[in-house]
Write a protein that holds these residues in place. Sequence first.
Motif, PDB file in Angstrom:
ATOM      1  N   ALA A 295       0.946  -1.423   0.099  1.00  0.00           N
ATOM      2  CA  ALA A 295       0.246  -0.400  -0.035  1.00  0.00           C
ATOM      3  C   ALA A 295       1.291   1.482   0.348  1.00  0.00           C
ATOM      4  N   ARG A 296       1.691   1.181   0.867  1.00  0.00           N
ATOM      5  CA  ARG A 296       2.802   2.991   1.119  1.00  0.00           C
ATOM      6  C   ARG A 296       3.652   2.490  -0.654  1.00  0.00           C
ATOM      7  N   ALA A 297       4.225   1.700  -1.073  1.00  0.00           N
ATOM      8  CA  ALA A 297       4.602   2.032  -2.343  1.00  0.00           C
ATOM      9  C   ALA A 297       3.718   2.334  -3.381  1.00  0.00           C
ATOM     10  N   PHE A 298       2.513   1.948  -3.190  1.00  0.00           N
ATOM     11  CA  PHE A 298       0.944   2.364  -4.356  1.00  0.00           C
ATOM     12  C   PHE A 298       0.772   3.469  -4.349  1.00  0.00           C
ATOM     13  N   GLU A 299       0.534   4.317  -2.774  1.00  0.00           N
ATOM     14  CA  GLU A 299       1.015   5.731  -1.867  1.00  0.00           C
ATOM     15  C   GLU A 299       1.371   6.854  -3.029  1.00  0.00           C
ATOM     16  N   THR A 300       3.184   6.212  -2.365  1.00  0.00           N
ATOM     17  CA  THR A 300       4.643   6.567  -3.411  1.00  0.00           C
ATOM     18  C   THR A 300       4.439   6.713  -4.744  1.00  0.00           C
ATOM     19  N   ALA A 301       3.775   5.470  -5.385  1.00  0.00           N
ATOM     20  CA  ALA A 301       4.078   5.871  -7.117  1.00  0.00           C
ATOM     21  C   ALA A 301       3.700   6.863  -7.216  1.00  0.00           C
ATOM     22  N   ILE A 302       2.492   7.752  -7.120  1.00  0.00           N
ATOM     23  CA  ILE A 302       1.190   8.458  -7.152  1.00  0.00           C
ATOM     24  C   ILE A 302       2.133  10.084  -6.916  1.00  0.00           C
ATOM     25  N   LEU A 303       3.051   9.815  -6.637  1.00  0.00           N
ATOM     26  CA  LEU A 303       3.234  11.267  -6.557  1.00  0.00           C
ATOM     27  C   LEU A 303       4.576  11.995  -7.004  1.00  0.00           C
ATOM     28  N   THR A 304       4.112  13.488  -7.593  1.00  0.00           N
ATOM     29  CA  THR A 304       5.115  14.242  -7.613  1.00  0.00           C
ATOM     30  C   THR A 304       5.920  15.057  -7.025  1.00  0.00           C
ATOM     31  N   THR A 305       5.341  16.571  -6.995  1.00  0.00           N
ATOM     32  CA  THR A 305       5.877  17.163  -5.536  1.00  0.00           C
ATOM     33  C   THR A 305       5.612  17.010  -4.129  1.00  0.00           C
ATOM     34  N   ASP A 306       4.689  16.563  -4.133  1.00  0.00           N
ATOM     35  CA  ASP A 306       4.369  16.280  -2.648  1.00  0.00           C
ATOM     36  C   ASP A 306       5.769  15.579  -2.022  1.00  0.00           C
ATOM     37  N   THR A 307       5.441  15.983  -0.554  1.00  0.00           N
ATOM     38  CA  THR A 307       6.534  15.843   0.173  1.00  0.00           C
ATOM     39  C   THR A 307       6.357  14.670   1.034  1.00  0.00           C
ATOM     40  N   CYS A 308       5.029  14.182   0.964  1.00  0.00           N
ATOM     41  CA  CYS A 308       4.239  13.233   2.271  1.00  0.00           C
ATOM     42  C   CYS A 308       3.483  11.777   0.943  1.00  0.00           C
ATOM     43  N   ILE A 309       3.598  11.376   1.424  1.00  0.00           N
ATOM     44  CA  ILE A 309       2.408  10.342   1.060  1.00  0.00           C
ATOM     45  C   ILE A 309       1.038  10.482   1.700  1.00  0.00           C
ATOM     46  N   LYS A 310      -0.479   9.824   1.498  1.00  0.00           N
ATOM     47  CA  LYS A 310      -1.552  10.525   1.802  1.00  0.00           C
ATOM     48  C   LYS A 310      -2.345   9.105   1.967  1.00  0.00           C
ATOM     49  N   HIS A 311      -3.664   8.608   3.255  1.00  0.00           N
ATOM     50  CA  HIS A 311      -4.059   7.646   2.783  1.00  0.00           C
ATOM     51  C   HIS A 311      -4.791   7.994   4.284  1.00  0.00           C
ATOM     52  N   THR A 312      -5.657   7.130   4.045  1.00  0.00           N
ATOM     53  CA  THR A 312      -6.579   6.914   5.763  1.00  0.00           C
ATOM     54  C   THR A 312      -7.555   6.450   4.855  1.00  0.00           C
ATOM     55  N   GLY A 313      -8.306   6.291   5.979  1.00  0.00           N
ATOM     56  CA  GLY A 313      -9.456   5.162   6.446  1.00  0.00           C
ATOM     57  C   GLY A 313     -10.683   5.428   7.172  1.00  0.00           C
ATOM     58  N   VAL A 314     -11.937   4.165   6.709  1.00  0.00           N
ATOM     59  CA  VAL A 314     -12.709   4.813   8.020  1.00  0.00           C
ATOM     60  C   VAL A 314     -13.381   3.145   8.370  1.00  0.00           C
ATOM     61  N   ALA A 315     -13.483   2.581   9.382  1.00  0.00           N
ATOM     62  CA  ALA A 315     -14.489   1.271   9.720  1.00  0.00           C
ATOM     63  C   ALA A 315     -16.105   1.892  10.015  1.00  0.00           C
ATOM     64  N   PHE A 316     -16.729   0.535   9.953  1.00  0.00           N
ATOM     65  CA  PHE A 316     -18.619   1.218  10.268  1.00  0.00           C
ATOM     66  C   PHE A 316     -19.412  -0.327  10.618  1.00  0.00           C
ATOM     67  N   GLU A 317     -20.380  -0.282  10.811  1.00  0.00           N
ATOM     68  CA  GLU A 317     -21.467  -1.070  10.144  1.00  0.00           C
ATOM     69  C   GLU A 317     -22.467  -1.809  10.080  1.00  0.00           C
ATOM     70  N   ILE A 318     -22.413  -1.351   8.691  1.00  0.00           N
ATOM     71  CA  ILE A 318     -23.934  -1.817   7.638  1.00  0.00           C
ATOM     72  C   ILE A 318     -24.562  -3.148   7.704  1.00  0.00           C
ATOM     73  N   ASP A 319     -26.013  -2.915   8.105  1.00  0.00           N
ATOM     74  CA  ASP A 319     -26.741  -4.429   7.820  1.00  0.00           C
ATOM     75  C   ASP A 319     -25.583  -5.302   8.999  1.00  0.00           C
ATOM     76  N   GLY A 320     -24.798  -4.290   9.916  1.00  0.00           N
ATOM     77  CA  GLY A 320     -24.596  -5.668  11.050  1.00  0.00           C
ATOM     78  C   GLY A 320     -23.195  -6.362  10.202  1.00  0.00           C
ATOM     79  N   GLN A 321     -22.892  -5.650   9.107  1.00  0.00           N
ATOM     80  CA  GLN A 321     -21.288  -6.502   8.683  1.00  0.00           C
ATOM     81  C   GLN A 321     -20.326  -5.015   8.716  1.00  0.00           C
TER      82      GLN A 321
END
Length: 409
Positions: A150-176
């Motif tokens: 995942a970090r390799a992917f996040e790095t491969a898409i950068l240009t003049t960025d100084t850092c990778i950018k990623h985040t996520g969330v988790a929650f339940e829907i219909d008990g899943q």
Amino acid sequence: MQEVVEASIKTDQNGSVVSPKGFKADGVHCGLRYTKLDLGVIVSEVPASAAAVYTQSCFQAAPLKVTQESMAGGSRIQAVLINSGNANACTGKQGLANAYSMRRLCAEAFGLDEMQTAVSSTGVIGEPMNMEKIMEGIPLLKPDRSEEHARAFETAILTTDTCIKHTGVAFEIDGQEIRIGGAAKGSGMIHPNMGTMLGFLTSDAAIEPEYLQMALKEVTDTTFNQITVDGETSTNDMVLVMANGLAGNEPLHPGHPQWNDFKEGLGEVCKQLAMMIARDGEGATKLIEAKISGAATLEEARTAAKKVVGSSLVKTAVYGEDANWGRIIGALGHSGFSICAEKVTIWLGDLCLFSRGEPNTFSEEEAARCLQESTVMIRADLGSGDAEAVAWGCDLTYDYVKINASYRT
């Protein structure tokens, strides 16, 4: 009438595009850039519902045209291939042929339907794509669910960025358990409408493409479209989301009792990525957050907020740590809406600088402390209604000029 069920949205700062079930990613160096990773891919185990929003530039790059063609065929995508180092924009017929070749090569490499494959590029405009490097690089991609990949992917898409950018969330829907993960790049040419960066989101939620598009468009208006770094709109950029349904929930739609939970989760990922892009503006040292309240309409609030964070004079005042609230007044005054000066109040952090048309006495030392924070908060109440909105930007520094004065070299 269905009962509305509320879910607890848990933010995962380590979340990524491989956090949801059934997604893999990777990034490699193929030679488009001197030494940095420059080719990435996301692959879903199964075809996924997909939605996207694109730059409004009249000069849309070839990869966007090819991706939009793939999206038109039922909006189910199984992979997206991204390169940095070359935008493949304004490259004529050969550029379009190269984008089609990238799509075909990616589909062949992973045994996928070509029309369920998307492509994206970022980098210098007007340079021919080195397809020999692309052809050599694609076989090197070995998508996996690991954090390293995942970090390799996040790095491969950068240009003049100084850092990778990623985040996520988790929650339940219909008990899943539902997960949404994302990665983005963006540092300069940031003034979305939609949009001047690349954003890739994945989810294991079950949702039809038309409803995914509806949700993405709605959250984009309050997140990615509310950031600005330099007022410039790119030729290439887009936000693309894939949802493969492997979480096993009942398909989401506006009538589903937890529809708003899904939108909230999607919006949180988009918001966090948008703020990361604004904070990482080229040469930036501070994130600026402007919250406008008391506006007559939502459009007025959104426009005024972006005017404040987009003002070069506000941005330079923040960089210089100068509490010159006249810069904020100037930005609000030409927002294009009728604003009554006698009703306006302005704060820097919790420090009131200007109250209902009158200058307020304040401590310059306290104001300086507010401006020394990594996130500078500006608030304005227009006193004309109930609408409010937030926008994000960054300060304007000497380094921004240095970076862009020699971008091609």
